[in-house]
Design a protein around this motif. Structure first.
Motif, mmCIF file in Angstrom:
data_model
loop_
_atom_site.group_PDB
_atom_site.id
_atom_site.type_symbol
_atom_site.label_atom_id
_atom_site.label_comp_id
_atom_site.label_asym_id
_atom_site.label_seq_id
_atom_site.Cartn_x
_atom_site.Cartn_y
_atom_site.Cartn_z
ATOM 1 N N PHE A 68 0.649 9.615 -2.606
ATOM 2 C CA PHE A 68 0.341 10.924 -2.020
ATOM 3 C C PHE A 68 -0.942 11.500 -2.627
ATOM 4 O O PHE A 68 -1.809 12.009 -1.909
ATOM 5 N N LEU A 69 -1.072 11.345 -3.951
ATOM 6 C CA LEU A 69 -2.284 11.838 -4.628
ATOM 7 C C LEU A 69 -3.515 11.050 -4.194
ATOM 8 O O LEU A 69 -4.605 11.607 -4.077
ATOM 9 N N VAL A 70 -3.315 9.745 -3.953
ATOM 10 C CA VAL A 70 -4.438 8.906 -3.496
ATOM 11 C C VAL A 70 -4.947 9.428 -2.149
ATOM 12 O O VAL A 70 -6.150 9.545 -1.922
ATOM 13 N N LYS A 71 -3.983 9.772 -1.279
ATOM 14 C CA LYS A 71 -4.371 10.289 0.049
ATOM 15 C C LYS A 71 -5.156 11.582 -0.067
ATOM 16 O O LYS A 71 -6.057 11.873 0.718
ATOM 17 N N LYS A 72 -4.774 12.385 -1.072
ATOM 18 C CA LYS A 72 -5.426 13.689 -1.244
ATOM 19 C C LYS A 72 -6.779 13.552 -1.967
ATOM 20 O O LYS A 72 -7.560 14.491 -1.967
ATOM 21 N N SER A 73 -6.992 12.404 -2.638
ATOM 22 C CA SER A 73 -8.255 12.229 -3.368
ATOM 23 C C SER A 73 -9.252 11.429 -2.523
ATOM 24 O O SER A 73 -8.906 10.932 -1.453
ATOM 25 N N ALA A 74 -10.449 11.314 -3.078
ATOM 26 C CA ALA A 74 -11.469 10.528 -2.362
ATOM 27 C C ALA A 74 -12.357 9.819 -3.363
ATOM 28 O O ALA A 74 -12.361 10.135 -4.555
ATOM 29 N N GLY A 75 -13.097 8.829 -2.870
ATOM 30 C CA GLY A 75 -14.098 8.133 -3.678
ATOM 31 C C GLY A 75 -13.506 7.323 -4.812
ATOM 32 O O GLY A 75 -12.426 6.735 -4.690
ATOM 33 N N ILE A 76 -14.201 7.353 -5.933
ATOM 34 C CA ILE A 76 -13.827 6.507 -7.078
ATOM 35 C C ILE A 76 -12.479 6.929 -7.677
ATOM 36 O O ILE A 76 -11.712 6.111 -8.173
ATOM 37 N N LYS A 77 -12.208 8.234 -7.586
ATOM 38 C CA LYS A 77 -10.951 8.757 -8.131
ATOM 39 C C LYS A 77 -9.764 8.135 -7.383
ATOM 40 O O LYS A 77 -8.783 7.695 -8.002
ATOM 41 N N ALA A 78 -9.897 8.092 -6.067
ATOM 42 C CA ALA A 78 -8.823 7.519 -5.241
ATOM 43 C C ALA A 78 -8.675 6.028 -5.527
ATOM 44 O O ALA A 78 -7.548 5.519 -5.664
ATOM 45 N N ALA A 79 -9.817 5.328 -5.639
ATOM 46 C CA ALA A 79 -9.779 3.881 -5.886
ATOM 47 C C ALA A 79 -9.128 3.576 -7.229
ATOM 48 O O ALA A 79 -8.319 2.645 -7.358
ATOM 49 N N LEU A 80 -9.485 4.403 -8.224
ATOM 50 C CA LEU A 80 -8.938 4.205 -9.565
ATOM 51 C C LEU A 80 -7.419 4.445 -9.569
ATOM 52 O O LEU A 80 -6.639 3.647 -10.113
ATOM 53 N N LEU A 81 -7.023 5.534 -8.937
ATOM 54 C CA LEU A 81 -5.592 5.861 -8.856
ATOM 55 C C LEU A 81 -4.821 4.740 -8.159
ATOM 56 O O LEU A 81 -3.731 4.340 -8.597
ATOM 57 N N GLN A 82 -5.409 4.266 -7.074
ATOM 58 C CA GLN A 82 -4.770 3.205 -6.284
ATOM 59 C C GLN A 82 -4.607 1.926 -7.117
ATOM 60 O O GLN A 82 -3.535 1.320 -7.139
ATOM 61 N N THR A 83 -5.675 1.561 -7.835
ATOM 62 C CA THR A 83 -5.618 0.342 -8.661
ATOM 63 C C THR A 83 -4.554 0.470 -9.739
ATOM 64 O O THR A 83 -3.745 -0.443 -9.952
ATOM 65 N N VAL A 84 -4.562 1.632 -10.404
ATOM 66 C CA VAL A 84 -3.573 1.843 -11.474
ATOM 67 C C VAL A 84 -2.160 1.781 -10.903
ATOM 68 O O VAL A 84 -1.258 1.178 -11.487
ATOM 69 N N SER A 85 -1.966 2.391 -9.736
ATOM 70 C CA SER A 85 -0.616 2.402 -9.144
ATOM 71 C C SER A 85 -0.165 0.987 -8.785
ATOM 72 O O SER A 85 1.020 0.678 -8.829
ATOM 73 N N TYR A 86 -1.111 0.118 -8.434
ATOM 74 C CA TYR A 86 -0.738 -1.270 -8.118
ATOM 75 C C TYR A 86 -0.352 -2.049 -9.377
ATOM 76 O O TYR A 86 0.551 -2.883 -9.344
#
Lengths: 254, 244
Positions: A183-201
């Motif tokens: 949900f936070l990834v959807k709300k974020s953008a750019g590098i922040k979203a990519a970083l969050l997504q990678t960590v969550s994986y």
């Protein structure tokens, strides 16, 4: 064979550990408390008993498992008792796997024992046995299995019990936040979203094993393929952690 | 050191790919964070529930708190201060009346924690529609529940029951409530009690007796069991039952 011998010894060692019994005793007390809380829910007593019991079994086993995993190898290294094993024809990998499987056996025993107590309380209260019950416990065991391998890795990396315990607990919590992170990834953008997504994986996906939360949902459908994939995920994830643990352990000067 | 970094990177890549694949396997019927609205007093409980992956326990505890809220007589403190200490409003035949302004938001919070907690929805909707005279809130609650659990037929019948109550078609109301009520644990005793009282009002005493017997034999709520026993005694005095 060597792995099995170490695992058996490790299990017997756990059985002698007072902390192990304390956790089981505490489990009994908490199950009793859940009986009292259940009464407050009046007509939903069974639901509350079921939910609280299953969650408490999982959490208590988790605490025991993290404590034992992070302390056992480090303690043996500190006390130098590890030499007694490693000076024999036992490789470090065999030692590590033996310790790990011994721990898993003791965790499974504690879980089964608490599950039996819980189940007898439920049946005495008029609950109709559901085949999903043992499956829910099995999924909880997979969760603990996964977190044990992770805490073993962290214990070897950090060389500090407290640090390893804290980080493992944080990872456990984050593992349950998979959907919230998405949900936070959807709300974020750019590098922040990519970083969050990678960590969550990379985080252990605990929601995959959270059967106790969804098995009574009207839309839940059990699938053997998902079951197999979940077991495979736990196996592969813990194998990766054990692989890293072994590499770390090999590089350590004892 | 380089080898160790290489190992770590390989493991992270492997775990990342594994995590990517695992995401599709998860069945997760719970609403996302932005759908959960909790007041400050319940924020800690909700956070702990979410962090530990125990949403159902969170919903259970919110439900118990709702029961305690609705089971505690309103304005009791004011009455005791006014010189009537010790005189409580007892739960009786038509208990549950009052304002209980917090009941609807509390029920909504439970629903946001666990959308499949059907009993809690039926309980709160019955109290709102039939005890507290706020059918619009009951309807809104049932509609929110239906959004998340559209195939649950009892919600549809409950909405129809509220409509009949509004149009004062008590015969039809009894008919629809009879369909909702059975011995399942999902039906609150409050609703069964409502139906029995309605049968009495309509003069259908034998059916009322049957429902009260059901409450007496299957309810887990001691208040309702006592009430049903009392009502059965009154019915027995009014119309002695036929030997079976």
């Amino acid at each position: 064979m060597i792995i099995w011998t170490i695992a058996k010894n490790s299990w017997v060692d756990q059985l002698r550990n007072r902390f192990y019994y304390l956790i089981i005793l505490f489990g009994g007390v908490l199950l009793y408390v859940s009986l009292l809380v259940g009464v407050l829910a009046v007509e939903q007593e069974l639901r509350v008993l079921l939910d609280l019991g299953l969650a408490l079994i999982e959490l208590l086993t988790l605490i025991a498992a993290i404590f034992v995993t992070t302390t056992s190898i480090l303690r043996e290294m500190e006390r130098k008792t590890i030499y007694l094993i490693l000076t024999r024809p036992v490789s470090r990998l065999q030692y590590l796997l033996g310790r790990f499987f011994g721990l898993l056996i003791s965790v499974a025993c504690a879980m089964a024992l608490m599950g039996l107590v819980h189940l007898s309380v439920l049946l005495a209260k008029g609950w109709k046995f559901d085949l999903f019950y043992p499956l829910v416990l099995f999924y909880s065991l997979l969760k603990v299995w996964l977190i044990c391998s992770l805490s073993m890795l962290l214990a070897l990396y950090a060389s500090s019990t407290l640090t390893a315990m804290s980080i493992t607990l944080i990872l456990w919590l984050l593992g349950h936040f998979g959907h919230e992170i998405a949900f936070l990834v959807k709300k974020s953008a750019g590098i922040k979203a990519a970083l969050l997504q990678t960590v969550s994986y990379i985080m252990p996906n605990m929601t995959l094993f959270n059967l106790r939360e969804v098995w009574q949902h009207p839309d839940f459908v059990f699938s053997w393929s998902v079951f197999g994939a979940s077991v495979a995920y736990a196996l592969l994830y813990s194998s990766a952690c054990l692989f890293l643990s072994q590499r770390l352990f090999n590089s350590k000067e004892l | 050191m380089t080898a160790w970094i290489g190992n770590f990177a390989a493991a992270a890549l492997f775990l990342g790919l594994l995590g990517m694949g695992s995401e599709r396997l998860v069945f997760w019927p719970f609403p996302s964070l932005d759908k959960i609205e909790v007041p400050a007093s319940e924020a800690a409980l909700s956070l702990v529930s979410l962090s530990l992956g125990t949403r159902r326990i969170g919903a259970d505890l919110l439900f118990i708190r709702m029961l305690q809220y609705y089971g505690t007589p309103e304005f009791l403190e004011e009455k005791e201060e006014g010189g009537r200490a010790g005189e409580h409003e007892h739960h009786d035949a038509d208990f549950g009346g009052g304002v209980y302004a917090e009941l609807y938001p509390r029920a909504q919070r439970i629903l946001s924690m666990d959308p499949s907690f059907r009993y809690a929805v039926l309980y709160a909707a019955t109290a709102l529609a039939f005890n507290l005279g706020r059918p619009e809130e009951a309807t809104a609650l049932l509609r929110s529940a239906l959004d998340k659990d559209p195939r649950y037929w009892r919600y549809h019948y409950h909405l129809a029951a509220i409509a009949y109550q509004e149009s004062r078609e008590f015969g039809k109301l009894a008919g629809i409530l009879a369909k909702i009520v059975d011995e399942e644990r999902e039906t609150p005793s409050m609703l069964k009690n409502m139906l029995a009282a309605l049968y009495v009002k309509l003069g259908r005493l034998e059916e009322a007796r049957r429902v009260y017997e059901m409450i007496r034999d299957s309810s887990q709520d001691p208040d309702y069991v006592r009430l049903a026993e009392k009502k059965l005694l009154l019915l027995e005095q009014a119309v002695p039952s036929q030997p079976r």
